[in-house]
Design an enzyme around this catalytic site. Structure first.
Site, PDB file in Angstrom:
ATOM      1  N   LYS A  72      34.101  31.660 -37.687  1.00  0.00           N
ATOM      2  CA  LYS A  72      34.937  32.338 -39.024  1.00  0.00           C
ATOM      3  C   LYS A  72      36.004  33.356 -38.510  1.00  0.00           C
ATOM      4  CE  LYS A  72      31.003  31.582 -42.350  1.00  0.00           C
ATOM      5  NZ  LYS A  72      30.060  31.112 -41.686  1.00  0.00           N
ATOM      6  N   ARG A 148      36.847  54.751 -61.211  1.00  0.00           N
ATOM      7  CA  ARG A 148      36.870  55.745 -60.168  1.00  0.00           C
ATOM      8  C   ARG A 148      37.124  57.119 -60.742  1.00  0.00           C
ATOM      9  NH1 ARG A 148      33.888  54.115 -56.043  1.00  0.00           N
ATOM     10  NH2 ARG A 148      35.091  55.621 -55.065  1.00  0.00           N
ATOM     11  N   ARG A 181      32.371  64.770 -50.872  1.00  0.00           N
ATOM     12  CA  ARG A 181      32.040  65.504 -49.628  1.00  0.00           C
ATOM     13  C   ARG A 181      32.714  64.812 -48.315  1.00  0.00           C
ATOM     14  NH1 ARG A 181      27.515  67.605 -46.143  1.00  0.00           N
ATOM     15  NH2 ARG A 181      28.317  69.558 -45.322  1.00  0.00           N
ATOM     16  N   VAL A 190      29.361  61.750 -59.602  1.00  0.00           N
ATOM     17  CA  VAL A 190      29.359  63.324 -59.130  1.00  0.00           C
ATOM     18  C   VAL A 190      27.901  63.520 -58.778  1.00  0.00           C
ATOM     19  CG1 VAL A 190      29.902  65.447 -59.422  1.00  0.00           C
ATOM     20  CG2 VAL A 190      31.332  63.556 -60.763  1.00  0.00           C
TER      21      VAL A 190
END
Ligand code: DCP
Ligand code: MG
Ligand code: MN
Length: 336
Positions: A72, A148, A181, A190
């Protein structure tokens, strides 16, 4: 894999791993754990390889890469893509499973069951499927939850939760962990960690904070309120900042005792993959790492724990790396 930051390889084979990742994700959505785990291991092996792979032979020489995978890789090297990706990841079934997996509270087996019941759209789910409470919330906020969150909005949500927390208990520490972070430009949700340096006042925060945030309309839906993870408390829900045109966002909150702050911080910062590597490494060293503590002197025999060992002092994340004999890795370098 867990390794010191100084030897962190630059990933020179993203053209290969991105194709293989599509296969791993699709097999996962099809509940084919065996194949998805196989591809994930191969991806990890390739990421750990510090050079650009240029031939089938070179791929085959990497530990963990067998003949069929080398084939592959050779195909990707020649044509830039993998025909199998089109075969496996495109088409009605794969696309419907992806759609259904976006419903919070639905895993691969649920998505597959819905597909087998001939459901194809979110409207089918709304009108014909039997949904759990979680899935109803997931469906109601489908578009918002699957978009997002920009960093700037995460920071606003953090500030909102911080203000509410500090109005209840002075001196509390409030910090967003997770992908935020780790420095990601956008986040899936969050993840807020709350603790208190006096070692006790964290106990006064969890319930009153949720009550306050619900009353103000900030929390719109509760998913999971877990109060019995040792001394830590965890909340999963949906929130929305005040004002026009705001989206509903997934919010996770953990409240932890100050003594557990560093292990909880490290756990909640992730990534999940990094956490698995760190726990595995700890186990290999006769230690045990969790979000609660780092323990040493663990005696295991055939998977059974004979001795629980003793707790190490972990005032900071740096101290956890040091106990494990690793060089410190900042959050931005903890994706794998
Ligand atoms: N976590 C873990 N194992 C899991 C889920 C989570 O160790 N199965 C830890 C590591 C994660 C952290 O919790 O980084 C937060 O979980 P999220 O699901 O919020 O993941 P991230 O914040 O990393 O990414 P996203 O941007 O998708 O929220
Ligand atoms: Mg997150
Ligand atoms: Mn989260």
């Amino acid at each position: 894999c867990a390794r010191p930051s100084s030897s962190k390889p630059v990933d020179l084979n993203t053209h290969i791993t991105s194709e293989l990742s599509k296969l791993a994700a699709t097999y996962k959505s099809k509940n084919d754990t065996w194949r998805s785990v196989g591809y994930e291991r191969a991806i990890a092996a390739i990421r750990n390889y510090s050079k650009e792979i240029t031939s089938r032979e070179e791929a085959l020489a990497i530990p963990g890469i067998g003949g069929r995978l080398a084939d592959k890789i050779a195909e990707i090297l020649e044509s830039g893509r993998l025909r199998k990706v089109a075969e496996v990841c495109e088409g009605e079934e794969a696309e419907t499973l992806r759609l259904f997996l976006g419903v919070w509270g639905a895993g691969p087996s649920t998505a597959q069951a819905w597909y087998l019941q001939d459901f194809r759209t979110l409207d089918d789910l709304r009108t014909k499927a039997t949904l759990t409470r979680h899935q109803q919330i997931g469906l109601k906020h489908y578009d918002d939850i699957n978009s997002r969150i920009p960093r700037s909005e995460v920071a606003e949500i953090e500030e909102h939760v911080r203000e509410a927390t500090l109005s209840l208990v002075r001196g509390a520490e409030v910090l967003v962990c997770g992908s935020y972070r780790r420095g990601k430009p956008t986040c899936g949700d969050v993840d807020v960690l709350i603790t208190h340096p006096d070692g006790q006042s964290h106990e006064l925060i969890f319930r009153p904070l949720l009550v306050r945030l619900r009353e103000s309309g900030f929390l719109t839906d509760d998913l999971v309120t877990q109060e019995d993870n040792g001394n830590q408390k965890k909340y999963l829900g949906v929130c929305r900042l005040p004002g026009e045109g705001r989206k509903h966002r997934r919010l996770d909150v953990i409240v932890v005792p100050y003594q557990e702050r560093a292990t909880a911080l490290m756990y909640f910062t992730g990534s999940a993959h990094f956490n698995r590597s760190m726990r595995l490494l700890a186990t290999k060293k006769g230690m045990s790492l969790s979000e609660h503590s780092l323990r040493a002197g663990i005696v295991r025999q055939g998977g059974e724990k004979l001795s629980d060992g003793y707790m190490l002092d972990t005032p900071t994340e740096e101290s956890i790396f040091a106990h494990l004999g690793l060089e410190y890795r900042p959050p931005e370098e903890r994706d794998h």
